[in-house]
Design a protein around this motif. Structure first.
Motif, PDB file in Angstrom:
ATOM      1  N   ARG A   1       6.004   5.252  -7.568  1.00 46.90           N
ATOM      2  CA  ARG A   1       6.341   4.334  -6.480  1.00 46.90           C
ATOM      3  C   ARG A   1       7.683   3.668  -6.760  1.00 46.90           C
ATOM      4  O   ARG A   1       8.048   3.434  -7.922  1.00 46.90           O
ATOM      5  N   VAL A   2       8.399   3.338  -5.701  1.00 46.41           N
ATOM      6  CA  VAL A   2       9.721   2.729  -5.843  1.00 46.41           C
ATOM      7  C   VAL A   2       9.720   1.371  -5.157  1.00 46.41           C
ATOM      8  O   VAL A   2       8.844   1.077  -4.325  1.00 46.41           O
ATOM      9  N   PRO A   3      10.674   0.490  -5.504  1.00 47.40           N
ATOM     10  CA  PRO A   3      10.722  -0.843  -4.902  1.00 47.40           C
ATOM     11  C   PRO A   3      10.695  -0.799  -3.372  1.00 47.40           C
ATOM     12  O   PRO A   3      11.370   0.023  -2.747  1.00 47.40           O
ATOM     13  N   GLY A   4       9.868  -1.692  -2.816  1.00 47.52           N
ATOM     14  CA  GLY A   4       9.714  -1.764  -1.369  1.00 47.52           C
ATOM     15  C   GLY A   4       8.506  -1.032  -0.850  1.00 47.52           C
ATOM     16  O   GLY A   4       8.059  -1.289   0.282  1.00 47.52           O
ATOM     17  N   GLU A   5       7.948  -0.110  -1.626  1.00 42.58           N
ATOM     18  CA  GLU A   5       6.746   0.597  -1.191  1.00 42.58           C
ATOM     19  C   GLU A   5       5.509  -0.253  -1.454  1.00 42.58           C
ATOM     20  O   GLU A   5       5.498  -1.116  -2.331  1.00 42.58           O
ATOM     21  N   SER A   6       4.457   0.014  -0.692  1.00 47.06           N
ATOM     22  CA  SER A   6       3.233  -0.779  -0.782  1.00 47.06           C
ATOM     23  C   SER A   6       2.162  -0.044  -1.566  1.00 47.06           C
ATOM     24  O   SER A   6       2.099   1.198  -1.561  1.00 47.06           O
ATOM     25  N   VAL A   7       1.331  -0.812  -2.235  1.00 48.31           N
ATOM     26  CA  VAL A   7       0.166  -0.269  -2.925  1.00 48.31           C
ATOM     27  C   VAL A   7      -1.030  -1.173  -2.632  1.00 48.31           C
ATOM     28  O   VAL A   7      -0.874  -2.348  -2.316  1.00 48.31           O
TER      29      VAL A   7
ATOM     30  N   LEU B   1       4.388  -6.755  -9.052  1.00 52.14           N
ATOM     31  CA  LEU B   1       4.084  -6.617  -7.633  1.00 52.14           C
ATOM     32  C   LEU B   1       4.215  -7.971  -6.940  1.00 52.14           C
ATOM     33  O   LEU B   1       4.087  -9.023  -7.578  1.00 52.14           O
ATOM     34  N   THR B   2       4.463  -7.953  -5.649  1.00 44.34           N
ATOM     35  CA  THR B   2       4.495  -9.180  -4.873  1.00 44.34           C
ATOM     36  C   THR B   2       3.481  -9.073  -3.744  1.00 44.34           C
ATOM     37  O   THR B   2       3.308  -8.011  -3.138  1.00 44.34           O
ATOM     38  N   GLY B   3       2.812 -10.188  -3.477  1.00 44.65           N
ATOM     39  CA  GLY B   3       1.794 -10.203  -2.438  1.00 44.65           C
ATOM     40  C   GLY B   3       0.916 -11.426  -2.580  1.00 44.65           C
ATOM     41  O   GLY B   3       1.373 -12.486  -3.026  1.00 44.65           O
ATOM     42  N   ALA B   4      -0.348 -11.284  -2.218  1.00 45.20           N
ATOM     43  CA  ALA B   4      -1.287 -12.401  -2.277  1.00 45.20           C
ATOM     44  C   ALA B   4      -1.456 -12.902  -3.707  1.00 45.20           C
ATOM     45  O   ALA B   4      -1.628 -12.107  -4.636  1.00 45.20           O
TER      46      ALA B   4
ATOM     47  N   TYR C   1       0.080  -4.932  -1.725  1.00 47.57           N
ATOM     48  CA  TYR C   1       1.130  -5.498  -2.571  1.00 47.57           C
ATOM     49  C   TYR C   1       2.372  -4.611  -2.480  1.00 47.57           C
ATOM     50  O   TYR C   1       2.268  -3.396  -2.268  1.00 47.57           O
ATOM     51  N   THR C   2       3.517  -5.231  -2.657  1.00 45.90           N
ATOM     52  CA  THR C   2       4.782  -4.515  -2.607  1.00 45.90           C
ATOM     53  C   THR C   2       5.327  -4.343  -4.017  1.00 45.90           C
ATOM     54  O   THR C   2       5.307  -5.284  -4.817  1.00 45.90           O
TER      55      THR C   2
ATOM     56  N   VAL D   1      14.783   7.545  -4.584  1.00 46.25           N
ATOM     57  CA  VAL D   1      15.572   6.983  -5.670  1.00 46.25           C
ATOM     58  C   VAL D   1      14.699   6.033  -6.493  1.00 46.25           C
ATOM     59  O   VAL D   1      14.129   5.087  -5.962  1.00 46.25           O
ATOM     60  N   GLY D   2      14.585   6.308  -7.763  1.00 45.19           N
ATOM     61  CA  GLY D   2      13.727   5.530  -8.647  1.00 45.19           C
ATOM     62  C   GLY D   2      12.491   6.277  -9.096  1.00 45.19           C
ATOM     63  O   GLY D   2      11.858   5.901 -10.083  1.00 45.19           O
ATOM     64  N   SER D   3      12.145   7.354  -8.365  1.00 47.39           N
ATOM     65  CA  SER D   3      11.037   8.197  -8.815  1.00 47.39           C
ATOM     66  C   SER D   3      11.486   9.056  -9.988  1.00 47.39           C
ATOM     67  O   SER D   3      12.675   9.256 -10.218  1.00 47.39           O
TER      68      SER D   3
END
Length: 321
Positions: free
Chosen positions: A286-292, A226-229, A213-214, A107-109
């Motif tokens: 990519r959709v929310p919650g997946e990592s990159v 993105l969220t992360g460092a 990053y998420t 969902v979101g792709s």
């Protein structure tokens, strides 16, 4: 021929390759979020490059008032005609009154529906692409997204063409390898450093490259937050300047924002670099919650990646056609 939208999905709009070269006039470039899937869908539906198609999030159902040829591409897309499973990344011949439904398993792709023929839709600034915030493009020319009950007029796939054209199919593993390369879908996104990277410390750059990053819920066609460092820049202020697709902006909170197809024409945050154009399509799926994650490469490596990808696509098209 009329194509009627029975169920529009979550968010659906008409896209083509966008308003290339129009940023200087203040227009968003726009275009398909997943350019690779978009181009394959059109090729498999016997359309020239830059033909409009539908970019869809969620489950869409359409009804065809005449026989035609279609193709659906995207990330793990499920396709059915009259309730019967059909392949993605393949030409599909549909008959009068057939109903086609499709959606991504994520969902979101984004999924792309290409329909053979000339789309009778308005063009503004050399494109039919929909940009909602600019009230530009789309089925009615005013930036509105697709709604239930909309009808799209498409001409060009007559009965003789329908009967003589053969089915084109791209194996799913080939579609994945084109987009993701030999290292697979979870491979780091490739980043070409920009001229402002000198304003980021070596520690910040190592942190960026070594962290995951998420994908946050704050994503749209303008940009992916993105969220992360945290990564900090020594630039406290700067003049606004033109923004390229894939540019990695870093606001004061240190959380990267990657600019996407409907980005604004100017921005004033420091930019660490820019995604390899091939990886913009990967991020878009990519959709929310997946990592990159990310890896730096120089411009010559990026150029070689792009040239090799183009050669691979041309070879595949020749084999399929």
């Amino acid at each position: 021929m009329k194509v009627e939208v029975i169920s529009k999905g979550l968010f659906s709009l008409i896209v083509d390759e966008g308003r290339i070269g129009k940023q200087r006039q203040g227009f968003s470039q726009s275009g398909p979020m997943d350019e690779i899937a978009y181009r394959w869908a059109n090729f498999l539906a016997y359309n020239p490059d830059n033909t409009p198609c539908l970019e869809v999030m969620g489950k869409m159902t359409v009804c065809f008032h005449e026989p035609t040829i279609v193709a659906v591409a995207g990330r793990q897309v499920k396709v059915q005609v009259n309730g019967h499973d059909q392949p993605s990344y393949s030409s599909i011949k549909v008959n009068k009154n057939d109903r086609l439904s499709f959606e991504s398993e994520y969902v979101g792709s984004k999924a792309y529906l290409a329909i053979c023929g000339q789309w009778k839709v308005p063009y503004h600034v050399d494109s039919a692409c929909t940009v909602v915030r600019e009230s530009l493009g789309g089925l009615h020319g005013d930036g509105r997204v697709i709604s239930d009950g909309d009808c799209i007029d498409i001409s060009g796939c007559d009965e003789q063409t329908y009967e003589t054209l053969s089915v084109r199919q791209l194996p799913i593993q080939q579609s994945v390898s084109i987009k993701c390369g030999e290292h697979g879908i979870d491979a780091p996104l490739r980043v070409i450093k920009g001229y402002q990277e000198a304003h980021f410390s070596q520690v910040a750059k190592r942190m960026f490259e070594s962290s995951e990053y998420t994908v946050s819920s704050s994503i749209d066609r303008m940009g992916y937050r993105l969220t992360g460092a945290d990564i900090a820049s020594s630039l406290s202020s700067m003049r606004s300047e033109a923004i390229h697709v894939g540019a990695i902006q870093v606001p004061p909170d240190g959380q990267p924002i990657i600019m996407m197809r409907d980005r604004q024409t100017l921005g004033g945050y420091p930019k660490l670099g820019c995604l390899n154009p091939l990886d913009v399509s990967r991020l878009a799926q990519r959709v929310p919650g997946e990592s990159v994650s990310f890896i730096f490469q120089n411009s010559e490596e990026a150029r070689a990646d792009i040239l090799l990808s183009r050669q691979h696509v041309q070879r595949l098209r020749g084999e399929i056609a």
